[in-house]
Design a protein around this motif. Structure first.
Motif, PDB file in Angstrom:
ATOM      1  N   ASP A  47     -49.937 -38.672 -18.978  1.00 19.29           N
ATOM      2  CA  ASP A  47     -49.437 -38.119 -17.333  1.00 19.29           C
ATOM      3  C   ASP A  47     -50.627 -38.797 -16.917  1.00 19.29           C
ATOM      4  O   ASP A  47     -50.428 -39.115 -15.264  1.00 19.29           O
ATOM      5  CB  ASP A  47     -49.893 -36.505 -16.856  1.00 19.29           C
ATOM      6  CG  ASP A  47     -47.790 -36.133 -17.353  1.00 19.29           C
ATOM      7  OD1 ASP A  47     -47.623 -37.222 -17.092  1.00 19.29           O
ATOM      8  OD2 ASP A  47     -48.018 -34.414 -17.741  1.00 19.29           O
TER       9      ASP A  47
ATOM     10  N   LEU B  77     -51.419 -41.038 -13.114  1.00 21.00           N
ATOM     11  CA  LEU B  77     -51.315 -40.646 -12.047  1.00 21.00           C
ATOM     12  C   LEU B  77     -52.809 -41.668 -11.278  1.00 21.00           C
ATOM     13  O   LEU B  77     -52.221 -42.003  -9.961  1.00 21.00           O
ATOM     14  CB  LEU B  77     -52.427 -38.968 -12.321  1.00 21.00           C
ATOM     15  CG  LEU B  77     -51.280 -37.906 -11.859  1.00 21.00           C
ATOM     16  CD1 LEU B  77     -52.498 -36.711 -12.780  1.00 21.00           C
ATOM     17  CD2 LEU B  77     -50.727 -37.488 -11.377  1.00 21.00           C
TER      18      LEU B  77
ATOM     19  N   LEU C  37     -59.455 -37.336  -9.588  1.00 22.56           N
ATOM     20  CA  LEU C  37     -58.175 -37.359  -9.275  1.00 22.56           C
ATOM     21  C   LEU C  37     -58.131 -36.552  -7.520  1.00 22.56           C
ATOM     22  O   LEU C  37     -56.885 -35.595  -7.275  1.00 22.56           O
ATOM     23  CB  LEU C  37     -57.352 -36.094 -10.657  1.00 22.56           C
ATOM     24  CG  LEU C  37     -57.280 -36.755 -11.587  1.00 22.56           C
ATOM     25  CD1 LEU C  37     -57.002 -35.573 -12.445  1.00 22.56           C
ATOM     26  CD2 LEU C  37     -56.193 -38.011 -11.731  1.00 22.56           C
TER      27      LEU C  37
ATOM     28  N   LYS D 125     -48.599 -33.962 -10.759  1.00 23.78           N
ATOM     29  CA  LYS D 125     -47.328 -34.716 -10.607  1.00 23.78           C
ATOM     30  C   LYS D 125     -46.633 -34.232  -9.287  1.00 23.78           C
ATOM     31  O   LYS D 125     -45.831 -34.832  -8.402  1.00 23.78           O
ATOM     32  CB  LYS D 125     -47.415 -35.263 -11.664  1.00 23.78           C
ATOM     33  CG  LYS D 125     -47.705 -36.134 -12.504  1.00 23.78           C
ATOM     34  CD  LYS D 125     -47.045 -36.146 -13.824  1.00 23.78           C
ATOM     35  CE  LYS D 125     -45.274 -37.304 -13.764  1.00 23.78           C
ATOM     36  NZ  LYS D 125     -45.080 -36.634 -15.579  1.00 23.78           N
TER      37      LYS D 125
ATOM     38  N   GLY E 255     -48.676 -36.149  -6.521  1.00 21.16           N
ATOM     39  CA  GLY E 255     -49.657 -37.640  -6.315  1.00 21.16           C
ATOM     40  C   GLY E 255     -50.638 -37.423  -6.195  1.00 21.16           C
ATOM     41  O   GLY E 255     -51.376 -37.211  -5.535  1.00 21.16           O
TER      42      GLY E 255
END
Ligand SMILES: *Cc1c(COP(=O)(O)O)cnc(C)c1O
Length: 360
Positions: free
Chosen positions: A56, A60, A178, A255, A259
């Motif tokens: 994941d 991402l 992120l 997600k 995203g």
């Protein structure tokens, strides 16, 4: 139950959906009859959790195939030593950009292993800005260039990836990983402790380009060698399994929420609302150069700092907590990572307006 909006710099808020899922799975993870905390890290259940988390985060961040993703312990602070240990590879110098408290810590630790060249520093400006890139002194004999993409304490954030003039680029992304899309292929190593933007404390994500591994001094402890961790899929010893699992749930949450592009757009909106409020009044001000203001950590100062305690206690009454600024900066700091709901920003802005009306 009443949850507050927690503006803590770290550990910090986690998405409520993640906490709820963890609660539902606490006693019996997906029919296994066990809590994730009770599982063998080598059993097929946990291995599936670990592999999904890696897949994941690769998706991402669009991490290229020639990079390994490591799940380590020791926090970002251990990386301050692991980076020089693994990347010097016979060189004696390393370049560091000094933009604040965390850069300084990285520099001080690297000084145990290398001659540190401070390529640029904003210390004279009290770390409220980032030195113009054309002024950076980059030594071509250095093994790498290190920078802190977001200074958690000063609230200063790089808005672009700097040009390392051919050196391997290394970044401490502990407090903004992120939160936006980044081109991983520009980096040799990216590292980040989980407890700001990815999960609970106790786990550290390290993204390292494969060709940079496997060339450490023979005396290097195995636990400090990226190649050893990569070879054992981050299970040279027992990893922090529950933190790994929760971090995986956070990846899934990102997600499910569109995203990084969607998260980034939301972060721009959230930070924008807060800075607009700060800039729109003489009662509040931001010490940070507008060009480099962080989307994640927003320090602000009251014109009359004798009102600080009243502000903090009033905010707390409204469920807005941990707004006290770091002692080195003073005033307030609102840390508004991915998991801070937009409603939390709206509540803070309303409180600031109300507080100004009754005290301005
Ligand atoms: C919090 C933080 C660190 C330290 O992280 P630990 O996981 O506590 O070692 C390092 N760098 C930055 C930018 C941070 O915000």
């Amino acid at each position: 139950m009443s949850r507050v909006y927690n503006f803590s710099a770290g550990p910090s808020m986690l998405p409520e959906a993640v906490l709820n899922q963890a609660r539902e799975e606490m006693l019996d993870w997906q029919g296994s009859g066990m809590s994730v905390m009770e599982m063998s890290h080598r059993g097929k259940e946990f291995v599936s959790i670990a592999e999904k988390a890696e897949a994941d985060v690769r998706g991402l961040m669009a991490i290229p195939d020639n990079y390994r993703v490591l799940f380590l312990q020791g926090g970002a602070t251990s990386q301050f030593a692991m980076v020089p240990l693994n990347l010097l590879q016979g060189a004696t110098k390393a370049c560091y950009v000094n933009t604040g408290s965390w850069s300084k810590k990285a520099i001080s630790e690297a000084g145990k292993f290398a001659e540190v060249i401070v390529s640029a520093t904003s210390e004279a400006e009290k770390f409220t800005t980032i030195p113009a890139q054309d002024s950076w002194q980059i030594d071509s004999d250095a093994a790498y260039l290190h920078y802190t993409s977001n200074e958690t304490i000063g609230g200063v954030e790089f808005q672009e990836i700097p040009d390392s003039k051919g050196l391997t680029l290394v970044s401490d992304m502990s407090s903004n990983i992120l939160s936006r899309a980044v081109d991983v292929s520009k980096f040799g190593v990216i590292y980040a402790g989980a407890q700001k933007n990815m999960g609970p404390a106790g786990i550290t994500l390290v993204i390292v380009r494969e060709d940079l591994m496997g060339n450490v001094p023979a005396s290097t402890p195995s636990m400090l060698d990226y190649a050893q961790h990569a070879k054992s899929d981050s299970m040279m010893n027992t990893p922090p399994t529950y933190s790994w699992y929760l971090m995986g749930l956070v990846f899934e949450w990102i997600k499910n929420n569109g995203g990084l592009a969607a998260i980034e757009a939301r972060n721009i909106r959230k930070a924008g609302k807060l800075y607009d409020q700060i800039d729109g009044s003489d009662f509040y001000s931001s010490p940070v150069d507008p060009a480099y203001r962080s989307r994640m950590n927003v320090p602000f100062i009251l014109a009359d700092d004798s009102l600080n305690d009243k502000f903090l206690s009033g905010a707390k009454n409204e469920g807005l907590v941990t707004l006290k600024g770091h002692r080195s900066v003073g005033g307030m700091r609102a840390s508004i990572y991915n998991a801070m709901p937009e409603a939390g920003i709206d509540a803070l802005v309303s409180f600031m307006q109300e507080f100004e009306r009754s005290n301005g």
